[in-house]
Design an enzyme around this catalytic site. Sequence first.
Site, mmCIF file in Angstrom:
data_model
loop_
_atom_site.group_PDB
_atom_site.id
_atom_site.type_symbol
_atom_site.label_atom_id
_atom_site.label_comp_id
_atom_site.label_asym_id
_atom_site.label_seq_id
_atom_site.Cartn_x
_atom_site.Cartn_y
_atom_site.Cartn_z
ATOM 1 N N SER A 1 0.835 -1.198 0.000
ATOM 2 C CA SER A 1 0.000 0.000 0.000
ATOM 3 C C SER A 1 0.866 1.242 0.000
ATOM 4 O O SER A 1 1.978 1.244 0.538
ATOM 5 C CB SER A 1 -0.853 -0.030 1.269
ATOM 6 O OG SER A 1 -1.404 1.237 1.516
ATOM 7 N N TYR B 1 -1.674 -1.014 11.036
ATOM 8 C CA TYR B 1 -1.934 -1.539 9.688
ATOM 9 C C TYR B 1 -0.761 -1.226 8.768
ATOM 10 O O TYR B 1 -0.202 -2.119 8.117
ATOM 11 C CB TYR B 1 -3.231 -0.951 9.107
ATOM 12 C CG TYR B 1 -3.386 -1.235 7.629
ATOM 13 C CD1 TYR B 1 -3.670 -2.514 7.169
ATOM 14 C CD2 TYR B 1 -3.223 -0.211 6.680
ATOM 15 C CE1 TYR B 1 -3.779 -2.774 5.802
ATOM 16 C CE2 TYR B 1 -3.340 -0.467 5.320
ATOM 17 C CZ TYR B 1 -3.618 -1.752 4.886
ATOM 18 O OH TYR B 1 -3.726 -2.006 3.539
ATOM 19 N N LYS C 1 2.178 -3.737 6.877
ATOM 20 C CA LYS C 1 2.555 -3.787 5.454
ATOM 21 C C LYS C 1 4.065 -3.593 5.299
ATOM 22 O O LYS C 1 4.721 -4.286 4.517
ATOM 23 C CB LYS C 1 1.805 -2.702 4.669
ATOM 24 C CG LYS C 1 0.328 -2.963 4.523
ATOM 25 C CD LYS C 1 0.058 -4.114 3.550
ATOM 26 C CE LYS C 1 -1.392 -4.531 3.553
ATOM 27 N NZ LYS C 1 -1.648 -5.804 2.871
HETATM 28 P P1 NAD Z 1 -10.989 -7.200 1.570
HETATM 29 O O1 NAD Z 1 -11.162 -7.183 3.042
HETATM 30 O O2 NAD Z 1 -12.181 -6.914 0.712
HETATM 31 O O3 NAD Z 1 -10.378 -8.600 1.107
HETATM 32 C C1 NAD Z 1 -9.489 -9.319 1.904
HETATM 33 C C2 NAD Z 1 -9.928 -10.781 1.885
HETATM 34 O O4 NAD Z 1 -9.012 -11.539 2.704
HETATM 35 C C3 NAD Z 1 -11.321 -11.011 2.460
HETATM 36 O O5 NAD Z 1 -12.091 -11.781 1.555
HETATM 37 C C4 NAD Z 1 -11.081 -11.761 3.773
HETATM 38 O O6 NAD Z 1 -12.117 -12.658 4.070
HETATM 39 C C5 NAD Z 1 -9.762 -12.460 3.487
HETATM 40 N N1 NAD Z 1 -8.951 -12.750 4.678
HETATM 41 C C6 NAD Z 1 -8.631 -11.906 5.705
HETATM 42 N N2 NAD Z 1 -7.858 -12.554 6.599
HETATM 43 C C7 NAD Z 1 -7.673 -13.815 6.127
HETATM 44 C C8 NAD Z 1 -6.959 -14.947 6.600
HETATM 45 N N3 NAD Z 1 -6.306 -14.908 7.764
HETATM 46 N N4 NAD Z 1 -6.991 -16.081 5.866
HETATM 47 C C9 NAD Z 1 -7.675 -16.136 4.694
HETATM 48 N N5 NAD Z 1 -8.376 -15.095 4.199
HETATM 49 C C10 NAD Z 1 -8.369 -13.953 4.908
HETATM 50 O O7 NAD Z 1 -9.799 -6.186 1.227
HETATM 51 P P2 NAD Z 1 -9.341 -5.562 -0.170
HETATM 52 O O8 NAD Z 1 -9.741 -4.137 -0.195
HETATM 53 O O9 NAD Z 1 -9.743 -6.447 -1.272
HETATM 54 O O10 NAD Z 1 -7.766 -5.587 0.032
HETATM 55 C C11 NAD Z 1 -6.955 -6.673 -0.410
HETATM 56 C C12 NAD Z 1 -5.517 -6.420 -0.004
HETATM 57 O O11 NAD Z 1 -5.081 -5.178 -0.561
HETATM 58 C C13 NAD Z 1 -5.291 -6.313 1.499
HETATM 59 O O12 NAD Z 1 -4.068 -6.936 1.812
HETATM 60 C C14 NAD Z 1 -5.217 -4.822 1.729
HETATM 61 O O13 NAD Z 1 -4.442 -4.505 2.859
HETATM 62 C C15 NAD Z 1 -4.540 -4.360 0.455
HETATM 63 N N6 NAD Z 1 -4.802 -2.946 0.141
HETATM 64 C C16 NAD Z 1 -6.109 -2.516 0.066
HETATM 65 C C17 NAD Z 1 -6.376 -1.169 -0.194
HETATM 66 C C18 NAD Z 1 -7.811 -0.660 -0.254
HETATM 67 O O14 NAD Z 1 -8.016 0.555 -0.166
HETATM 68 N N7 NAD Z 1 -8.812 -1.510 -0.428
HETATM 69 C C19 NAD Z 1 -5.317 -0.277 -0.377
HETATM 70 C C20 NAD Z 1 -4.007 -0.757 -0.319
HETATM 71 C C21 NAD Z 1 -3.766 -2.105 -0.051
#
Ligand code: NAD
Length: 338
Positions: free
Chosen positions: A124, A148, A152
Amino acid sequence: MNILVTGGMGYIGSHTCIQLIEAGHTPIIFDNLYNSNAKVLDRIQQVTGTAPQFVKGDIRDKDALVKAMTEHKVDSVIHFAGLKAVGESVEKPLEYYDNNVNGTLVLVDAMRASDVHSLVFSSSATVYGDPASVPITEDFPTSATNPYGRSKLMVEECLTDFQKANPDWSITLLRYFNPVGSHQSGLLGEDPNGIPNNLMPFISQVAVGRREALSVFGNDYNTPDGTGVRDYIHVLDLADGHLSALDKVGSTPGLHVYNLGTGNGSSVLDMVKAFEQASGKSVPYTIVERRAGDIAECWADPKKATKELEWTATRTLQDMTEDTWRWQSQNPNGYSDA
Ligand code: NAD
Ligand code: UDP
């Protein structure tokens, strides 16, 4: 290729699975459904005509990961699974370090045991902390202001050390800017639990009548209209960035680091206006205090990804807001309407 997609049921992961299937790959989703809905599988099938493979499991369960990778003859892993709410991470640091840091270490250990040596990790722009200037290039200093962001950063550092010790591995760190938007079908989108932390889902819930008004966190920043400026990127452009990364560097040993952003900054009020135009709804707002820990502006210099991955974000702010509105208006209560 057969690609294990941890967190593939979530917002970014589900959109990436669609793009993978449409490019002829086979995603194997590995997710514990902690923050997602099983209905996502039907939606992916409706869009692509293919039912994705799904393994319900936790990334902290090495045996389950090894079994999934061996049975499905996995070539590469895209690792989205983790917890992502900044505020919650301050309240529950242990859960964040356990899921995000420990979970990634278990995953890499399972990959090693399964002889899978290609990993793409969801990082991120938060790892840049409060950047000294914009646009941000990949060589800017990194720092963290909350658990958080620190999780990362810690994962990036662990993976960097691991790759150094295992030079035959390909490890790619993708630093996302602000993912927004939805699949153009209106069948998939962002479905946060409770009150949305992020701007776009909050705006769209106001427009659909689920919330009264947006609170704009500060209008006294040193930006053109005083509100915070971010680099909003369409989730499908972000998804495509993963395919480009796999294609261009996923088989090349090394540690690869890329920003995935558009290179354009938009303010909170720009986003409100764009959303009003796309939806034809008004989005009332009030200006409130700045949110603790927020920065004035943050946008990417995406040239490295353009040059090396031959990837560039092509979807406009209008696409982002129109697609979000299609999803939100067709599914006012997210997947619980399905
Ligand atoms: P999200 O919460 O929609 O998806 C994450 C998925 O991971 C979910 O389906 C959840 O059930 C699953 N999960 C969580 N812990 C788990 C575990 N221990 N074992 C198995 N599954 C697990 O989030 P997103 O927005 O799709 O983000 C995906 C990734 O991108 C994350 O790592 C997040 O930190 C990163 N990210 C997101 C953003 C944003 O703004 N959405 C920005 C930068 C980085
Ligand atoms: N923001 C806002 N009201 C909200 C949510 C966000 O004014 O209800 C602002 C926030 O201060 C920032 C921008 O919108 O300037 C993007 O916030 P978000 O949480 O979506 O992303 P991040 O701050 O993590 O980049």
